[in-house]
Design a protein around this motif. Structure first.
Motif, PDB file in Angstrom:
ATOM      1  N   PRO A  13       0.812  -1.217   0.000  1.00 18.33           N
ATOM      2  CA  PRO A  13       0.000   0.000   0.000  1.00 18.33           C
ATOM      3  C   PRO A  13       0.849   1.272   0.000  1.00 18.33           C
ATOM      4  CG  PRO A  13       0.056  -0.960   2.191  1.00 18.33           C
ATOM      5  CD  PRO A  13       0.807  -1.897   1.302  1.00 18.33           C
ATOM      6  N   GLY A  15       2.858   4.411   0.867  1.00 21.45           N
ATOM      7  CA  GLY A  15       3.658   4.795   2.026  1.00 21.45           C
ATOM      8  C   GLY A  15       4.324   3.634   2.739  1.00 21.45           C
ATOM      9  N   SER A  16       4.194   2.419   2.196  1.00 20.29           N
ATOM     10  CA  SER A  16       4.829   1.268   2.863  1.00 20.29           C
ATOM     11  C   SER A  16       6.333   1.275   2.604  1.00 20.29           C
ATOM     12  CB  SER A  16       4.200  -0.047   2.388  1.00 20.29           C
ATOM     13  OG  SER A  16       4.272  -0.149   0.986  1.00 20.29           O
ATOM     14  N   GLY A  17       6.776   2.111   1.651  1.00 19.12           N
ATOM     15  CA  GLY A  17       8.211   2.225   1.382  1.00 19.12           C
ATOM     16  C   GLY A  17       8.654   1.525   0.110  1.00 19.12           C
ATOM     17  N   GLY A  19       8.795   2.338  -3.075  1.00 19.62           N
ATOM     18  CA  GLY A  19       9.661   3.083  -3.994  1.00 19.62           C
ATOM     19  C   GLY A  19      11.069   3.210  -3.435  1.00 19.62           C
ATOM     20  N   THR A  20      11.157   3.647  -2.176  1.00 20.60           N
ATOM     21  CA  THR A  20      12.458   3.846  -1.522  1.00 20.60           C
ATOM     22  C   THR A  20      13.243   2.538  -1.500  1.00 20.60           C
ATOM     23  OG1 THR A  20      11.356   5.438  -0.096  1.00 20.60           O
ATOM     24  CG2 THR A  20      13.508   4.627   0.642  1.00 20.60           C
ATOM     25  N   ARG A  93       4.471  13.555  -7.876  1.00 15.78           N
ATOM     26  CA  ARG A  93       4.566  13.116  -6.479  1.00 15.78           C
ATOM     27  C   ARG A  93       3.508  13.749  -5.578  1.00 15.78           C
ATOM     28  NH1 ARG A  93       5.923   8.657  -7.314  1.00 15.78           N
ATOM     29  NH2 ARG A  93       5.375   8.469  -5.140  1.00 15.78           N
ATOM     30  N   ARG A 159       4.759   9.985   5.393  1.00 16.58           N
ATOM     31  CA  ARG A 159       4.355  10.927   4.340  1.00 16.58           C
ATOM     32  C   ARG A 159       4.393  12.361   4.871  1.00 16.58           C
ATOM     33  NH1 ARG A 159       4.864   9.139  -0.040  1.00 16.58           N
ATOM     34  NH2 ARG A 159       3.139   7.734  -0.334  1.00 16.58           N
ATOM     35  N   GLN A 162       7.910  13.488   4.952  1.00 16.18           N
ATOM     36  CA  GLN A 162       8.393  13.664   3.579  1.00 16.18           C
ATOM     37  C   GLN A 162       7.892  14.997   3.003  1.00 16.18           C
ATOM     38  OE1 GLN A 162       6.610  10.839   0.842  1.00 16.18           O
ATOM     39  NE2 GLN A 162       8.494  10.660  -0.352  1.00 16.18           N
ATOM     40  N   ARG A 182      -7.198   5.734  -0.137  1.00 18.53           N
ATOM     41  CA  ARG A 182      -6.472   5.132  -1.274  1.00 18.53           C
ATOM     42  C   ARG A 182      -6.337   3.622  -1.072  1.00 18.53           C
ATOM     43  NH1 ARG A 182      -1.327   6.193  -4.155  1.00 18.53           N
ATOM     44  NH2 ARG A 182      -0.673   7.901  -2.806  1.00 18.53           N
ATOM     45  N   THR A 205       6.940  -3.383   7.897  1.00 19.55           N
ATOM     46  CA  THR A 205       8.041  -2.453   8.135  1.00 19.55           C
ATOM     47  C   THR A 205       7.763  -1.486   9.288  1.00 19.55           C
ATOM     48  OG1 THR A 205       7.270  -0.716   6.618  1.00 19.55           O
ATOM     49  CG2 THR A 205       8.515  -2.534   5.642  1.00 19.55           C
ATOM     50  N   LEU A 208      10.569  -0.492  11.563  1.00 17.68           N
ATOM     51  CA  LEU A 208      11.848  -0.931  10.970  1.00 17.68           C
ATOM     52  C   LEU A 208      12.454   0.202  10.163  1.00 17.68           C
ATOM     53  CD1 LEU A 208      11.466  -4.449   9.271  1.00 17.68           C
ATOM     54  CD2 LEU A 208      12.734  -3.888  11.345  1.00 17.68           C
ATOM     55  N   GLY A 209      13.739   0.429  10.298  1.00 18.07           N
ATOM     56  CA  GLY A 209      14.405   1.475   9.514  1.00 18.07           C
ATOM     57  C   GLY A 209      14.623   1.016   8.070  1.00 18.07           C
ATOM     58  N   ILE A 210      14.968   1.982   7.211  1.00 21.66           N
ATOM     59  CA  ILE A 210      15.109   1.687   5.782  1.00 21.66           C
ATOM     60  C   ILE A 210      16.178   0.615   5.534  1.00 21.66           C
ATOM     61  CG2 ILE A 210      15.894   2.713   3.578  1.00 21.66           C
ATOM     62  CD1 ILE A 210      14.358   5.261   4.415  1.00 21.66           C
ATOM     63  N   VAL A 213      15.007  -2.852   6.339  1.00 24.67           N
ATOM     64  CA  VAL A 213      14.070  -3.395   5.340  1.00 24.67           C
ATOM     65  C   VAL A 213      14.845  -3.835   4.089  1.00 24.67           C
ATOM     66  CG1 VAL A 213      12.018  -2.941   3.953  1.00 24.67           C
ATOM     67  CG2 VAL A 213      12.226  -1.889   6.209  1.00 24.67           C
TER      68      VAL A 213
HETATM   69  N1  LIG Z   1      11.258   1.658   6.708  1.00 27.50           N
HETATM   70  C1  LIG Z   1      11.104   2.968   6.669  1.00 27.50           C
HETATM   71  N2  LIG Z   1      11.279   3.690   7.774  1.00 27.50           N
HETATM   72  C2  LIG Z   1      11.102   5.022   7.772  1.00 27.50           C
HETATM   73  N3  LIG Z   1      10.743   5.756   6.683  1.00 27.50           N
HETATM   74  C3  LIG Z   1      10.574   5.093   5.555  1.00 27.50           C
HETATM   75  C4  LIG Z   1      10.733   3.680   5.475  1.00 27.50           C
HETATM   76  N4  LIG Z   1      10.483   3.297   4.205  1.00 27.50           N
HETATM   77  C5  LIG Z   1      10.172   4.426   3.537  1.00 27.50           C
HETATM   78  N5  LIG Z   1      10.242   5.495   4.340  1.00 27.50           N
HETATM   79  C6  LIG Z   1       9.947   6.902   3.981  1.00 27.50           C
HETATM   80  O1  LIG Z   1       8.527   6.961   3.798  1.00 27.50           O
HETATM   81  C7  LIG Z   1       8.198   7.854   2.747  1.00 27.50           C
HETATM   82  C8  LIG Z   1       7.309   7.098   1.733  1.00 27.50           C
HETATM   83  O2  LIG Z   1       8.081   6.077   1.142  1.00 27.50           O
HETATM   84  P1  LIG Z   1       7.870   5.638  -0.366  1.00 27.50           P
HETATM   85  O3  LIG Z   1       7.549   6.818  -1.218  1.00 27.50           O
HETATM   86  O4  LIG Z   1       9.013   4.780  -0.747  1.00 27.50           O
HETATM   87  O5  LIG Z   1       6.542   4.753  -0.220  1.00 27.50           O
HETATM   88  P2  LIG Z   1       5.675   4.051  -1.355  1.00 27.50           P
HETATM   89  O6  LIG Z   1       5.164   2.783  -0.787  1.00 27.50           O
HETATM   90  O7  LIG Z   1       6.464   3.963  -2.618  1.00 27.50           O
HETATM   91  O8  LIG Z   1       4.482   5.104  -1.507  1.00 27.50           O
HETATM   92  P3  LIG Z   1       3.540   5.383  -2.775  1.00 27.50           P
HETATM   93  O9  LIG Z   1       2.910   4.083  -3.130  1.00 27.50           O
HETATM   94  O10 LIG Z   1       2.524   6.345  -2.294  1.00 27.50           O
HETATM   95  O11 LIG Z   1       4.408   5.927  -3.869  1.00 27.50           O
HETATM   96  C9  LIG Z   1       9.532   8.335   2.160  1.00 27.50           C
HETATM   97  O12 LIG Z   1       9.823   9.605   2.725  1.00 27.50           O
HETATM   98  C10 LIG Z   1      10.558   7.321   2.652  1.00 27.50           C
HETATM   99  O13 LIG Z   1      11.848   7.879   2.838  1.00 27.50           O
END
Ligand SMILES: Nc1ncnc2c1ncn2[C@@H]1O[C@H](COP(=O)(O)OP(=O)(O)OP(=O)(O)O)[C@@H](O)[C@H]1O
Ligand SMILES: Nc1ccn([C@H]2C[C@H](O)[C@@H](COP(=O)(O)O)O2)c(=O)n1
Length: 223
Positions: A13, A15-17, A19-20, A93, A159, A162, A182, A205, A208-210, A213
């Motif tokens: 979903p 904001g789950s991270g 993309g990052t 974005r 979010r 960010q 959403r 996650t 959990l830090g980036i 993960v």
């Molecule tokens: N494990 C994590 N811990 C803390 N912050 C995180 C983590 N993973 C991602 N983030 C931060 O959360 C924000 C959203 O991450 P990201 O855009 O990768 O999510 P997404 O799942 O791709 O969202 P979307 O589907 O809406 O594009 C970014 O600022 C990112 O740096």
């Protein structure tokens, strides 16, 4: 004949991270990267430029066929998305673009029109593909599949941070409402709803830090 080029799908979903984590994992593996959400966002933005009604499925399907979408990845910078010759990265974005993408993504003909464009990203030595239906519909034969989650509250906080860092004024309540709306729309549509593939490894996650993960995802590819 089965495609032997490896694919790691990362669904989950907003904001789950995805993309990052996908970008970092793709860099570590030296694989290609597909941000499938950017394709839906690009159609949403192009539809906005053309002043199309988000309820006019026929016009949106034509817009999908007519919209040129390119990706540029500078060595040291973020992925840039070029829509009909314009750098639309920042516009893509926004929460408005995300909501438009989510609405457009519920139209089956739009999804069908984007299938081959997504599959064309599967090139040697491998692909990391992020989205909602990467493991279920686009690359069902992928050897590696991950489903990322985090609590809605934590996703809204991420979010918030960010957007605040970018100087955008938002409220936590508003963001949480948008994330829940959403999630509901992406998970309840009839075609390719957001859901984990049966063979996906689930990673929650929350807390959990980036880097942690990234480590867990890399362990799925090379246990
Ligand atoms: N494990 C994590 N811990 C803390 N912050 C995180 C983590 N993973 C991602 N983030 C931060 O959360 C924000 C959203 O991450 P990201 O855009 O990768 O999510 P997404 O799942 O791709 O969202 P979307 O589907 O809406 O594009 C970014 O600022 C990112 O740096
Ligand atoms: N594979 C995908 C990717 C994205 N979408 C839709 C649903 C999302 O809400 C919207 C934006 O995606 P994001 O950039 O936030 O990952 O696009 C989809 O249906 N299928």
């Amino acid at each position: 004949m089965p495609d032997t080029i490896p694919v790691l799908t990362i669904d989950g979903p907003s904001g789950s991270g995805k993309g990052t984590i996908s970008r970092l994992v793709a860099r570590r593996l030296d694989w290609h990267y597909l941000d499938s959400g950017a394709l839906y966002r690009a159609i949403g933005v192009a539809a906005g430029w053309a002043d199309l009604d988000l309820d006019d499925a026929g016009a949106l399907v034509r817009c999908t066929f007519d919209t040129e979408i390119g990706f540029q990845e500078p060595e040291d910078g973020d992925l840039r998305v070029i829509v009909n010759g314009h750098d639309a990265t920042d516009e893509l974005r926004t929460e408005t673009a995300g909501a438009a993408a989510s609405a457009i993504a519920a139209i089956p003909e739009v999804r069908a029109a984007l299938k081959d464009r997504q599959r064309a990203f599967r090139r040697p030595p491998g692909l990391v593909a992020d989205g909602r239906d990467m493991g279920t519909v686009i690359f069902p034969d992928a050897p590696y599949k991950v489903f990322l989650t985090a609590s809605a509250e934590e996703r809204a906080e991420r979010r918030y941070k960010q957007l605040k860092d970018k100087g955008v004024s938002v409220t936590m309540d508003g963001l949480l409402r948008e994330i829940l709306a959403r999630d509901a729309r992406d998970a309840s549509r009839t075609v390719a709803p957001l859901r984990p593939a049966i063979d996906a490894v689930h990673i929650d996650t929350t807390g959990l830090g980036i880097e942690a993960v990234v480590g867990r995802v890399l362990a799925v590819v090379a246990p």
